[in-house]
Scaffold this motif. Structure first.
Motif, PDB file in Angstrom:
ATOM      1  N   GLY A 232      62.090 -37.153 -19.801  1.00 27.99           N
ATOM      2  CA  GLY A 232      63.289 -37.371 -18.998  1.00 27.99           C
ATOM      3  C   GLY A 232      64.566 -36.919 -19.679  1.00 27.99           C
ATOM      4  O   GLY A 232      65.599 -36.748 -19.018  1.00 27.99           O
ATOM      5  N   ARG A 233      64.509 -36.711 -20.990  1.00 25.32           N
ATOM      6  CA  ARG A 233      65.698 -36.289 -21.739  1.00 25.32           C
ATOM      7  C   ARG A 233      65.708 -34.782 -22.003  1.00 25.32           C
ATOM      8  O   ARG A 233      66.616 -34.257 -22.637  1.00 25.32           O
ATOM      9  CB  ARG A 233      65.771 -37.063 -23.060  1.00 25.32           C
ATOM     10  N   VAL A 234      64.662 -34.110 -21.546  1.00 31.34           N
ATOM     11  CA  VAL A 234      64.567 -32.657 -21.717  1.00 31.34           C
ATOM     12  C   VAL A 234      65.183 -31.983 -20.496  1.00 31.34           C
ATOM     13  O   VAL A 234      64.989 -32.440 -19.362  1.00 31.34           O
ATOM     14  CB  VAL A 234      63.091 -32.223 -21.886  1.00 31.34           C
ATOM     15  N   SER A 235      65.911 -30.903 -20.701  1.00 28.95           N
ATOM     16  CA  SER A 235      66.584 -30.233 -19.586  1.00 28.95           C
ATOM     17  C   SER A 235      65.587 -29.636 -18.600  1.00 28.95           C
ATOM     18  O   SER A 235      64.458 -29.284 -18.964  1.00 28.95           O
ATOM     19  CB  SER A 235      67.504 -29.124 -20.115  1.00 28.95           C
ATOM     20  N   VAL A 236      66.040 -29.505 -17.366  1.00 27.52           N
ATOM     21  CA  VAL A 236      65.214 -28.884 -16.329  1.00 27.52           C
ATOM     22  C   VAL A 236      64.878 -27.439 -16.711  1.00 27.52           C
ATOM     23  O   VAL A 236      63.754 -26.974 -16.520  1.00 27.52           O
ATOM     24  CB  VAL A 236      65.934 -28.924 -14.962  1.00 27.52           C
ATOM     25  N   ASP A 237      65.844 -26.739 -17.288  1.00 28.72           N
ATOM     26  CA  ASP A 237      65.614 -25.344 -17.687  1.00 28.72           C
ATOM     27  C   ASP A 237      64.474 -25.241 -18.694  1.00 28.72           C
ATOM     28  O   ASP A 237      63.650 -24.328 -18.618  1.00 28.72           O
ATOM     29  CB  ASP A 237      66.883 -24.746 -18.296  1.00 28.72           C
ATOM     30  N   ALA A 238      64.434 -26.164 -19.643  1.00 26.07           N
ATOM     31  CA  ALA A 238      63.391 -26.125 -20.665  1.00 26.07           C
ATOM     32  C   ALA A 238      62.022 -26.399 -20.051  1.00 26.07           C
ATOM     33  O   ALA A 238      61.034 -25.717 -20.365  1.00 26.07           O
ATOM     34  CB  ALA A 238      63.694 -27.133 -21.772  1.00 26.07           C
ATOM     35  N   LEU A 239      61.938 -27.392 -19.178  1.00 26.05           N
ATOM     36  CA  LEU A 239      60.664 -27.705 -18.529  1.00 26.05           C
ATOM     37  C   LEU A 239      60.217 -26.549 -17.644  1.00 26.05           C
ATOM     38  O   LEU A 239      59.029 -26.226 -17.575  1.00 26.05           O
ATOM     39  CB  LEU A 239      60.791 -28.992 -17.716  1.00 26.05           C
ATOM     40  N   LEU A 240      61.199 -25.913 -16.980  1.00 26.65           N
ATOM     41  CA  LEU A 240      60.876 -24.761 -16.131  1.00 26.65           C
ATOM     42  C   LEU A 240      60.380 -23.581 -16.956  1.00 26.65           C
ATOM     43  O   LEU A 240      59.580 -22.778 -16.497  1.00 26.65           O
ATOM     44  CB  LEU A 240      62.101 -24.343 -15.326  1.00 26.65           C
ATOM     45  N   GLY A 241      60.859 -23.473 -18.185  1.00 24.87           N
ATOM     46  CA  GLY A 241      60.407 -22.403 -19.057  1.00 24.87           C
ATOM     47  C   GLY A 241      59.034 -22.666 -19.632  1.00 24.87           C
ATOM     48  O   GLY A 241      58.214 -21.751 -19.776  1.00 24.87           O
ATOM     49  N   MET A 242      58.765 -23.932 -19.936  1.00 25.75           N
ATOM     50  CA  MET A 242      57.495 -24.303 -20.561  1.00 25.75           C
ATOM     51  C   MET A 242      56.304 -24.046 -19.633  1.00 25.75           C
ATOM     52  O   MET A 242      55.287 -23.477 -20.051  1.00 25.75           O
ATOM     53  CB  MET A 242      57.525 -25.786 -20.956  1.00 25.75           C
ATOM     54  N   VAL A 243      56.420 -24.461 -18.378  1.00 24.12           N
ATOM     55  CA  VAL A 243      55.278 -24.393 -17.460  1.00 24.12           C
ATOM     56  C   VAL A 243      54.844 -22.950 -17.187  1.00 24.12           C
ATOM     57  O   VAL A 243      53.655 -22.629 -17.325  1.00 24.12           O
ATOM     58  CB  VAL A 243      55.579 -25.154 -16.154  1.00 24.12           C
ATOM     59  N   PRO A 244      55.744 -22.030 -16.823  1.00 22.20           N
ATOM     60  CA  PRO A 244      55.295 -20.651 -16.592  1.00 22.20           C
ATOM     61  C   PRO A 244      54.682 -20.000 -17.832  1.00 22.20           C
ATOM     62  O   PRO A 244      53.718 -19.244 -17.722  1.00 22.20           O
ATOM     63  CB  PRO A 244      56.579 -19.923 -16.168  1.00 22.20           C
ATOM     64  N   PHE A 245      55.236 -20.303 -19.002  1.00 20.90           N
ATOM     65  CA  PHE A 245      54.651 -19.736 -20.227  1.00 20.90           C
ATOM     66  C   PHE A 245      53.222 -20.243 -20.409  1.00 20.90           C
ATOM     67  O   PHE A 245      52.307 -19.473 -20.725  1.00 20.90           O
ATOM     68  CB  PHE A 245      55.484 -20.107 -21.459  1.00 20.90           C
ATOM     69  N   ALA A 246      53.040 -21.543 -20.202  1.00 24.09           N
ATOM     70  CA  ALA A 246      51.707 -22.126 -20.349  1.00 24.09           C
ATOM     71  C   ALA A 246      50.739 -21.545 -19.325  1.00 24.09           C
ATOM     72  O   ALA A 246      49.566 -21.311 -19.627  1.00 24.09           O
ATOM     73  CB  ALA A 246      51.790 -23.649 -20.209  1.00 24.09           C
ATOM     74  N   ILE A 247      51.220 -21.292 -18.103  1.00 22.90           N
ATOM     75  CA  ILE A 247      50.378 -20.680 -17.071  1.00 22.90           C
ATOM     76  C   ILE A 247      49.952 -19.280 -17.513  1.00 22.90           C
ATOM     77  O   ILE A 247      48.773 -18.918 -17.463  1.00 22.90           O
ATOM     78  CB  ILE A 247      51.129 -20.607 -15.723  1.00 22.90           C
ATOM     79  N   GLU A 248      50.914 -18.495 -17.972  1.00 22.14           N
ATOM     80  CA  GLU A 248      50.644 -17.104 -18.350  1.00 22.14           C
ATOM     81  C   GLU A 248      49.638 -17.006 -19.493  1.00 22.14           C
ATOM     82  O   GLU A 248      48.822 -16.085 -19.531  1.00 22.14           O
ATOM     83  CB  GLU A 248      51.957 -16.419 -18.761  1.00 22.14           C
ATOM     84  N   HIS A 249      49.669 -17.968 -20.401  1.00 18.58           N
ATOM     85  CA  HIS A 249      48.827 -17.874 -21.603  1.00 18.58           C
ATOM     86  C   HIS A 249      47.663 -18.864 -21.610  1.00 18.58           C
ATOM     87  O   HIS A 249      47.078 -19.135 -22.658  1.00 18.58           O
ATOM     88  CB  HIS A 249      49.699 -18.051 -22.847  1.00 18.58           C
ATOM     89  N   GLY A 250      47.345 -19.394 -20.427  1.00 18.39           N
ATOM     90  CA  GLY A 250      46.179 -20.262 -20.332  1.00 18.39           C
ATOM     91  C   GLY A 250      46.288 -21.528 -21.153  1.00 18.39           C
ATOM     92  O   GLY A 250      45.285 -22.048 -21.657  1.00 18.39           O
ATOM     93  N   ALA A 251      47.506 -22.036 -21.301  1.00 18.20           N
ATOM     94  CA  ALA A 251      47.730 -23.187 -22.170  1.00 18.20           C
ATOM     95  C   ALA A 251      48.143 -24.449 -21.412  1.00 18.20           C
ATOM     96  O   ALA A 251      48.631 -25.406 -22.009  1.00 18.20           O
ATOM     97  CB  ALA A 251      48.805 -22.853 -23.213  1.00 18.20           C
ATOM     98  N   LEU A 252      47.945 -24.462 -20.093  1.00 20.72           N
ATOM     99  CA  LEU A 252      48.358 -25.628 -19.307  1.00 20.72           C
ATOM    100  C   LEU A 252      47.631 -26.901 -19.723  1.00 20.72           C
ATOM    101  O   LEU A 252      48.139 -28.009 -19.538  1.00 20.72           O
ATOM    102  CB  LEU A 252      48.134 -25.370 -17.814  1.00 20.72           C
ATOM    103  N   VAL A 253      46.435 -26.750 -20.277  1.00 22.42           N
ATOM    104  CA  VAL A 253      45.690 -27.927 -20.735  1.00 22.42           C
ATOM    105  C   VAL A 253      46.520 -28.735 -21.725  1.00 22.42           C
ATOM    106  O   VAL A 253      46.459 -29.970 -21.749  1.00 22.42           O
ATOM    107  CB  VAL A 253      44.335 -27.503 -21.356  1.00 22.42           C
ATOM    108  N   HIS A 254      47.324 -28.047 -22.534  1.00 21.45           N
ATOM    109  CA  HIS A 254      48.149 -28.739 -23.535  1.00 21.45           C
ATOM    110  C   HIS A 254      49.360 -29.419 -22.895  1.00 21.45           C
ATOM    111  O   HIS A 254      49.893 -30.383 -23.452  1.00 21.45           O
ATOM    112  CB  HIS A 254      48.608 -27.758 -24.611  1.00 21.45           C
ATOM    113  N   ILE A 255      49.778 -28.916 -21.747  1.00 20.36           N
ATOM    114  CA  ILE A 255      50.885 -29.550 -21.013  1.00 20.36           C
ATOM    115  C   ILE A 255      50.386 -30.805 -20.301  1.00 20.36           C
ATOM    116  O   ILE A 255      51.008 -31.867 -20.363  1.00 20.36           O
ATOM    117  CB  ILE A 255      51.495 -28.563 -19.991  1.00 20.36           C
TER     118      ILE A 255
END
Length: 390
Positions: A232-255
């Motif tokens: 809840g203290r992390v910016s929306v921009d950061a969360l928006l950046g994290m998810v697409p990167f994890a999708i692209e590199h098959g790392a969503l399991v860690h999210i």
């Protein structure tokens, strides 16, 4: 090979060869062990000489005063030859000689060392010298050298030295070049909440998601719980950046590993983040959640999506095979997310309804009865007439 591990190995090899990472993409088919062996072999060949000349030359140092050895090293031999001699010098003598060398020259020697061959010396170096080296190497942005040394230090030393690195970007760049990321991941226990949040924010600003998610891959359950409490203290921009990167590199399991610990309020918050993703990304979230055993977590987030976003998700249902679509329906029921399950079914494209009817026919009658009871209370009941007939 884990895609993030692959990125790290390519970055390391690119650094050693002084080329850009894109020049090494042809090596992506190597296994992780093969890639690491290649890295080690190239480093050994470039930075060391395997002949016994160095051992014989180092033997001479035993008969000379340490301050003379230090003067010869700096004035005559230079950092590369000194590094090669270091492997063959007695540990106590190596430490004593280092005390007569200025920290700038020691930093140059460190750049020419292969840490795997100098473990005994790295572990024996006193903290005051290590602190000085950390400051110089950070100043000169020698992140590759620092990351290589981290693999051979104990946790307490690394934690102490990490506090000598003033900016979070440098800290993440060092972590990027470490091989033993499980070792480094434990260091976050010694960081404040503010530091953890800053690591995530810095990853977004400086395109350092490989470093952060590479560490997340080695988090323990209690660390995931802590991270979930900070979302809840992390910016929306950061969360928006994290998810697409994890999708692209098959790392969503860690999210999903930390998302499963969110509170209900935070599930709603994540839904607003996911609503900003395109339909393709939304579809991949469901697939990744299913593959990582976290389908329930994904659906708890999806339950808070607005109707237009559920409709986008339903429009991608052709990407799900029958078994996955069935698991979505059953999981929604099991987790008492019947409203989401109904919305998804009601908003299925017309072409998908025959398939949904067929799948529904294989589901336990009690679940269908529960759905039918909900349909009568739903604003979507006209769209669900096909399910009421089953």
């Amino acid at each position: 090979m884990n895609d993030l591990d692959l990125m790290t190995e390519i970055e390391k090899l690119a650094h050693v060869l002084k080329v850009t990472p894109d020049k090494l993409q042809f090596l992506r088919n190597l296994s992780l062990d093969e890639f690491r062996n290649l890295n080690q072999s190239i480093s050994d060949r470039l930075l060391t000489d395997s002949s016994d000349v160095w051992a014989r030359l180092a033997g001479v140092a035993k008969f000379m005063p340490n301050f003379i050895n230090a003067q010869v090293a700096k004035s005559l031999l230079g950092p590369n030859i000194t590094a090669n001699l270091t492997y063959h010098v007695d540990v106590k003598q190596a430490v004593a000689i280092s005390k007569s060398l200025n920290i700038e020259f020691l930093a140059q020697v460190a750049e020419n060392l292969v840490p795997a061959r100098a473990i005994h010396i790295i572990q024996a170096f006193p903290m005051d010298i290590l602190v000085g080296l950390t400051r110089i190497l950070t100043r000169d942005k020698k992140y590759f050298t620092m990351g290589a040394f981290v693999d051979y230090m104990d946790k307490d030393k690394i934690l102490t030295l990490s506090k000598e690195i003033p900016d979070t970007e440098s800290l993440l760049r060092v972590a990027l070049y470490t091989q033993n990321k499980a070792h480094v991941a434990t260091l976050t226990d010694g960081y404040s909440d503010e530091k953890i949040i800053d690591m995530v924010e810095t990853a977004q600003r400086k395109d350092l998601w490989p470093s952060v998610i590479g560490l997340l891959a080695h988090f323990q359950e209690y660390q995931h719980q802590r991270l979930a409490s900070l979302v809840g203290r992390v910016s929306v921009d950061a969360l928006l950046g994290m998810v697409p990167f994890a999708i692209e590199h098959g790392a969503l399991v860690h999210i999903f590993a930390f998302l499963k610990h969110l509170s209900n309020d935070m599930y709603a918050h994540m839904a607003t983040i996911c609503a900003k993703l395109d339909s393709e990304a939304l579809s991949k979230l469901i697939h990744a959640a299913d593959e990582s055993g976290q389908l329930a977590t994904a659906l708890k987030i999806a339950d808070y999506l607005a109707e237009r976003d559920v409709e986008r998700l339903a429009a991608m249902s052709h990407r799900y095979d029958d078994e996955l679509l069935k698991r979505v329906i059953l999981t929604a029921h099991k987790e008492n997310l019947i409203p989401f399950g109904l919305r998804l079914l009601a908003l299925l494209p017309e072409a998908e309804i025959p398939r949904a009817e067929r799948i529904a026919g294989t589901i336990d009658k009690k679940i269908i009865a529960d759905a039918q009871a909900q349909i009568d209370q739903s604003l979507l009941k006209e769209r669900l007439a096909w399910l009421r007939k089953i």
